[in-house]
Motif scaffolding. Sequence first.
Motif, PDB file in Angstrom:
ATOM      1  N   THR A  67       0.836  -1.189   0.000  1.00  0.00           N
ATOM      2  CA  THR A  67       0.000   0.000   0.000  1.00  0.00           C
ATOM      3  C   THR A  67       0.875   1.245   0.000  1.00  0.00           C
ATOM      4  N   GLN A  68       0.376   2.288  -0.639  1.00  0.00           N
ATOM      5  CA  GLN A  68       1.066   3.568  -0.643  1.00  0.00           C
ATOM      6  C   GLN A  68       0.483   4.529   0.391  1.00  0.00           C
ATOM      7  N   ARG A  69      -0.491   4.080   1.152  1.00  0.00           N
ATOM      8  CA  ARG A  69      -1.093   4.926   2.178  1.00  0.00           C
ATOM      9  C   ARG A  69      -0.086   5.235   3.279  1.00  0.00           C
ATOM     10  N   LYS A  70       0.037   6.492   3.611  1.00  0.00           N
ATOM     11  CA  LYS A  70       1.013   6.908   4.616  1.00  0.00           C
ATOM     12  C   LYS A  70       0.529   6.669   6.044  1.00  0.00           C
ATOM     13  N   ASP A  71      -0.798   6.624   6.231  1.00  0.00           N
ATOM     14  CA  ASP A  71      -1.295   6.464   7.600  1.00  0.00           C
ATOM     15  C   ASP A  71      -0.963   5.099   8.187  1.00  0.00           C
TER      16      ASP A  71
ATOM     17  N   SER B 223      -0.110  -0.063  -6.886  1.00  0.00           N
ATOM     18  CA  SER B 223       1.263  -0.510  -6.607  1.00  0.00           C
ATOM     19  C   SER B 223       1.354  -2.018  -6.449  1.00  0.00           C
ATOM     20  N   SER B 224       0.324  -2.650  -5.876  1.00  0.00           N
ATOM     21  CA  SER B 224       0.366  -4.109  -5.701  1.00  0.00           C
ATOM     22  C   SER B 224       0.456  -4.822  -7.035  1.00  0.00           C
ATOM     23  N   GLY B 225      -0.398  -4.419  -7.967  1.00  0.00           N
ATOM     24  CA  GLY B 225      -0.371  -5.055  -9.283  1.00  0.00           C
ATOM     25  C   GLY B 225       0.960  -4.871  -9.980  1.00  0.00           C
ATOM     26  N   ARG B 226       1.501  -3.677  -9.892  1.00  0.00           N
ATOM     27  CA  ARG B 226       2.792  -3.418 -10.546  1.00  0.00           C
ATOM     28  C   ARG B 226       3.893  -4.282  -9.948  1.00  0.00           C
TER      29      ARG B 226
END
Length: 260
Positions: free
Chosen positions: A133-137, A211-214
């Motif tokens: 995940t690209q989520r910063k939280d 991002s996961s798929g990439r």
Amino acid sequence: MERPLPISPYAEPFYADATPTGADGQRIGVLLSHGFTGSPASMVPWGKHLAGLGYGVAVPRLPGHGTTWQELNKCRWADWYGEVQRAFDKLGANCDQVVVGGLSMGAGLVLQLAADRGRDVAGIVVVNPAVHTQRKDVLALPVLQHVVGSFPGIANDIKKPDVEEHGYTRTPLKAARSMMLGWKQVRADLPKVTSPLLMFRSAEDHVVDPSSGRIILASVSSRDLTERILEHSYHVATLDNDASVILEESADFVRRVTGT
């Protein structure tokens, strides 16, 4: 001794026996894993479609799902992966070949299975897979998990009106933290994945970012690799407008990779 919690009627697992298919009468099994905070309800229509074609099907209920989010908060990646392994072994005992599939976290679980079991996995179908995940939280999860029990839920990201995933309305943080730690191992082991891979990914997904798929496409060692973009569905694509695409193309994929 604690009494087991009642299971939601929508969260019952689904199993079907295989019948001989193809000229050589092979028995083919398909394991389908639901995602984090979801339930078998998101996968059963897919499983019933494949069962109708004669495939043996297992749609297990992952530990902590289909009861309460508080119970899920007591479960960890090893518990979910253990359930997927048990379902795979049971299918393998009764089938000549087994294909695995998963939605979201379920996709991460079956990718780990493919990395660990190698040629025992005839093929892999993933729908909006989650391994990153690209989520910063989420960077605050190691601390927040000890302070806050849960965040608002991620269920029902479905574009089609009046469709219910029957997932939790809250996201348990200790369980979420364990899932993300499990992703690290999945990502490290992706180069071990050699089985044919079919990935369905929604163009618009409010739960899992691209991002996961990439990462998966760039890391697996599978030579037979296909990505299919779903234009009319959100995260829970197995219940959304493109569900028929997943059902039909995954069935074609199973036939092709198993030679039946």
